[in-house]
Scaffold this motif. Sequence first.
Motif, short mmCIF file in Angstrom:
data_model
loop_
_atom_site.label_atom_id
_atom_site.label_comp_id
_atom_site.label_asym_id
_atom_site.label_seq_id
_atom_site.Cartn_x
_atom_site.Cartn_y
_atom_site.Cartn_z
N GLU A 492 0.85 -1.21 0.00
CA GLU A 492 0.00 0.00 0.00
C GLU A 492 0.87 1.24 0.00
OE1 GLU A 492 -3.18 2.42 -0.20
OE2 GLU A 492 -3.11 0.23 -0.47
N HIS A 843 -9.99 -6.11 -6.20
CA HIS A 843 -10.08 -4.66 -6.37
C HIS A 843 -11.25 -4.23 -7.24
CE1 HIS A 843 -6.05 -4.78 -4.67
NE2 HIS A 843 -6.15 -3.47 -4.50
N LEU A 877 -10.71 -2.37 9.25
CA LEU A 877 -10.24 -3.44 8.38
C LEU A 877 -10.72 -4.81 8.87
CD1 LEU A 877 -6.59 -2.22 7.69
CD2 LEU A 877 -8.56 -2.11 6.16
N ILE A 880 -14.30 -5.20 7.87
CA ILE A 880 -14.42 -5.49 6.43
C ILE A 880 -14.17 -6.97 6.17
CG2 ILE A 880 -13.35 -5.05 4.17
CD1 ILE A 880 -12.90 -2.17 5.04
N ARG A 881 -13.22 -7.58 6.95
CA ARG A 881 -12.92 -9.00 6.74
C ARG A 881 -14.09 -9.89 7.15
NH1 ARG A 881 -7.99 -7.24 9.33
NH2 ARG A 881 -6.35 -6.88 7.76
N ASN A 892 -14.90 -4.76 -1.27
CA ASN A 892 -13.97 -4.03 -2.15
C ASN A 892 -14.22 -2.53 -2.12
OD1 ASN A 892 -12.93 -6.49 -2.86
ND2 ASN A 892 -14.10 -6.66 -4.76
N GLN A 895 -13.00 -1.10 1.17
CA GLN A 895 -11.53 -1.08 1.18
C GLN A 895 -11.00 0.07 0.36
OE1 GLN A 895 -9.47 -3.45 2.92
NE2 GLN A 895 -8.05 -1.77 2.52
N ASN A 899 -8.61 3.07 1.66
CA ASN A 899 -7.33 3.35 1.01
C ASN A 899 -7.19 4.80 0.60
OD1 ASN A 899 -6.67 0.66 1.32
ND2 ASN A 899 -7.22 0.09 -0.78
#
Length: 916
Positions: A492, A843, A877, A880-881, A892, A895, A899
């Motif tokens: 990242e 993505h 995070l 999100i998992r 996605n 995320q 980002n």
Amino acid sequence: MMKISKITKNFNKLPLQIILIISFLTPTITLVGLVGYLSIKNSEKIVKEMINNLSQEIATQVVQNLDSYLALPQQISQNNYRLVQGNFLSFDNLQSWEYHLWQQIQDFPNIAFIAVANTNGEYRAGERLNNNIFTINMVSPNNNFTFKSFNTNELGEKTNLYKSLPNKDIREQIWYKKAITQGKQVWSDLHVSYLEPVLLISNLRPIDIDNNGKFEGFLNTTIKLDQLSNFLSSLKLSPSSQVFIVNNQGELIANSTLEIPFNQKDKTLILAQNSDDKLTSFIAKSLKNKISNFAEIKNTEKFIFSLDNDNYFTQVIHYQHYLGLDWFVVVVVPQSDFMKPINATFKVTILILLLALIIAIIISLLTSRWLAKPIQELATASYDLSQGNLTKKIKIQGVKELTNLSHAFNYMAEQLLTSLHALEKVNNELENRVLTRTQQLAEAKDKAEVANQAKSTFLANMSHELRTPLNAILGFAQLMMRSNTLPPQDKEKIGIINRSGEYLLTLINNVLDLAKIEAGKMSLNPQKFDLYRLLDELEDFLRLNAEQKGLQLIFEKHKETPRYLETDSVKLRQVLINLLSNAFKFTQEGGVSLFVKPEKLNLENEPKKINLRFEISDTGSGIEEKQIQELFKPFNQTDTGKNSQEGTGLGLVISRKFIELMGGEITVKSEITVGTTFLFNILANKVDNIPMEKESFVSRVIGLQSQDVASRILVVDDKTVNCQLLSSLLIPIGFAVREAYNGQEALNVWEEWQPHLIFMDMRMPVMDGYEATQAIKSTIKGNATAVIALTASVLEEEKVICLSAGCDDFLRKPFRQQAIFEIIQKHLGVEYIYESDSSFVDHNYDILTTENLMVMSDNWLKEMYSATLILDEDKILNLIREIPPENQNLANSLQELVNNFQLEQITQLIETIIQK
């Protein structure tokens, strides 16, 4: 006004003689023409009134004649009725009526026949035929109701049979039934005689002697209607005038043209509109178009119809008789019959006009010659004067004004001669001054051209020197991104380095915008973008700078500021960076702030257009008032800017041009030791939403298909890092790679190694890429080697120069890995082995909406909302998992927002769900 000016300009080009002729002719033509026109119009008015009066008079005569013509049958029937009342004649013995009827028909020449009939069907009549032939007609039940007509002698006695017609029972005739039905004296329908082709109408009088309602018979007096046509024909109102009579069905009764008003074959009446006479038919059809039927005319109506360029004055008189007749008298008078003398008068007027024109032309010619001759002499003298003949004198006799003009001309020539000597002296002095000034301007022009060339060279070199290291930064960043062993958090960070490098490349390209602006080639490239994201990126970009200097960085936007806009985001970003960077440069304590506020524009045709205002303030040293006016001049800096020894003085110039392209303007407010505020506005369109930018991923090249001989590639660049970059990219794939650091080394390696393809940098020491390429391509074996030009220049003409030097293709630095692989495949025809990067699959994302988030539980939404409020990235995070695999697109999208530091958007969407 433009037309009048143009006419006046053309008029000024005409000779004097033409102007004088026009001046004479114009009033003459206008006056005579106006008199003639008014005369014609007045005559037409008088003719119209006269025709109406004459038509009315003719109609009155026709009505009077009808009254008289129709009164006689009534009088005869009345006389016969008295004989019946006095028992002189009886309906029981009709034979006794024969001589009486024969005698009556001789006494009344306008009567067709006089008849009597009884209820038994017996009938007697005395009839006058054409050529004064008299007959006795009879019908009797004793001979089966055969109609017999006998010639008569001088004593009224029947002689030989003239005509016999069977089955003529009087009681079956329409006129008989009409008389009995009416029970009173009436007029019969129009009918045609048995004995000759003539139209008739009968006066019928049923007889009830005892007044007990029992009719013993009836009296019949019949007249010929051709007498009416003869009468109408005698009324000659004008040569082409016409009078005709029709009934309320439009059937023709009589016509001044003596036309037979019935069909001689079937004895039926004809309609006036079907008349064989053209005028009668036209008038009848025109009346039908004006009125649906004649019954609409209650008294008298007047019309004007046009045929063959002539007007026909038409007058229709409704004639009603108390015994049941309903007729219409039509009087038609053509205007041309009365306009002939007027037209003759008009011709005389035209002749008079022509005569007046001829006289006016002759007078104007004589006058113009008399005036033009001395004026021409003045013109000739003026021309001589213009040629330098100042000693010539003129003498004009005649018109006082022209004589005075000649004296003035002579005086002027003397003065000009005096002034000419003085001007020659002044002219010599001016020529010397002009020569000196011309030399100064030439020197200034040469200096300007040298400066302009120096500027272009400087910009090109600066672009090359900046883009070359960027090539290494972006290239190695892309190589590191290819690594499968790199931890996600490091990948990242490498992505951030890559995006920052891409952005820095954009800034470098914009350095050259000044040259485009000065050349007038800069244009606006509007696109839809996220304003909030742009501001957040700028804030992140500048925050490190603020922290290093210990300054506050404040970004604020009005609550009504739209998130999504359509304008040139690249130019807006450049303007903001220029202004914010300047603010940091000259601020040592305090801070820098940016405030954004929208202003709606009330435009009916563009309801979504807004005026976006930006205010950038700092607490720096400030700018003196006298220097504010110099801020936006190229290469100009304030005293503070010069002391800082930073910048070139181009940022504000470019910024103002960008702002003007976006429809706005920029102003400055500053106070020494307090700070400076830049205010600018732009015009933009609000948009409801935009699709999130998705990274474009392709299958990654991991090797080459099997080859008999490895492809040899030579990398030539004076920068070692650029050679290392390409070697690191190509060797793992399977290419054989060697390096050279100038053009001479490249020639040596090429001679020895014979590479299949060369990546050639164009700017190098010892020997540059242009000379090396020309040397290689000048040989036969060199044509088998593909030479790809690599340059950091952004000038379009650079590509043309490289290709003309012999290069097979062209690639700019910094380049993308995919571009390198594609250009090798294009020229060497190699086939690659690809591997889909599983990390890229995740993505794929969509635009995040409340509907996407509602698939998650309430507890999960509350935890995510709490984590975004406190900016707990680790917890976000982890949440999100927890999203199930079937909702991978939601994961996605979240995320991607994390980002790009768009946690506020997640918070707002969850708030919307919770509030529901």
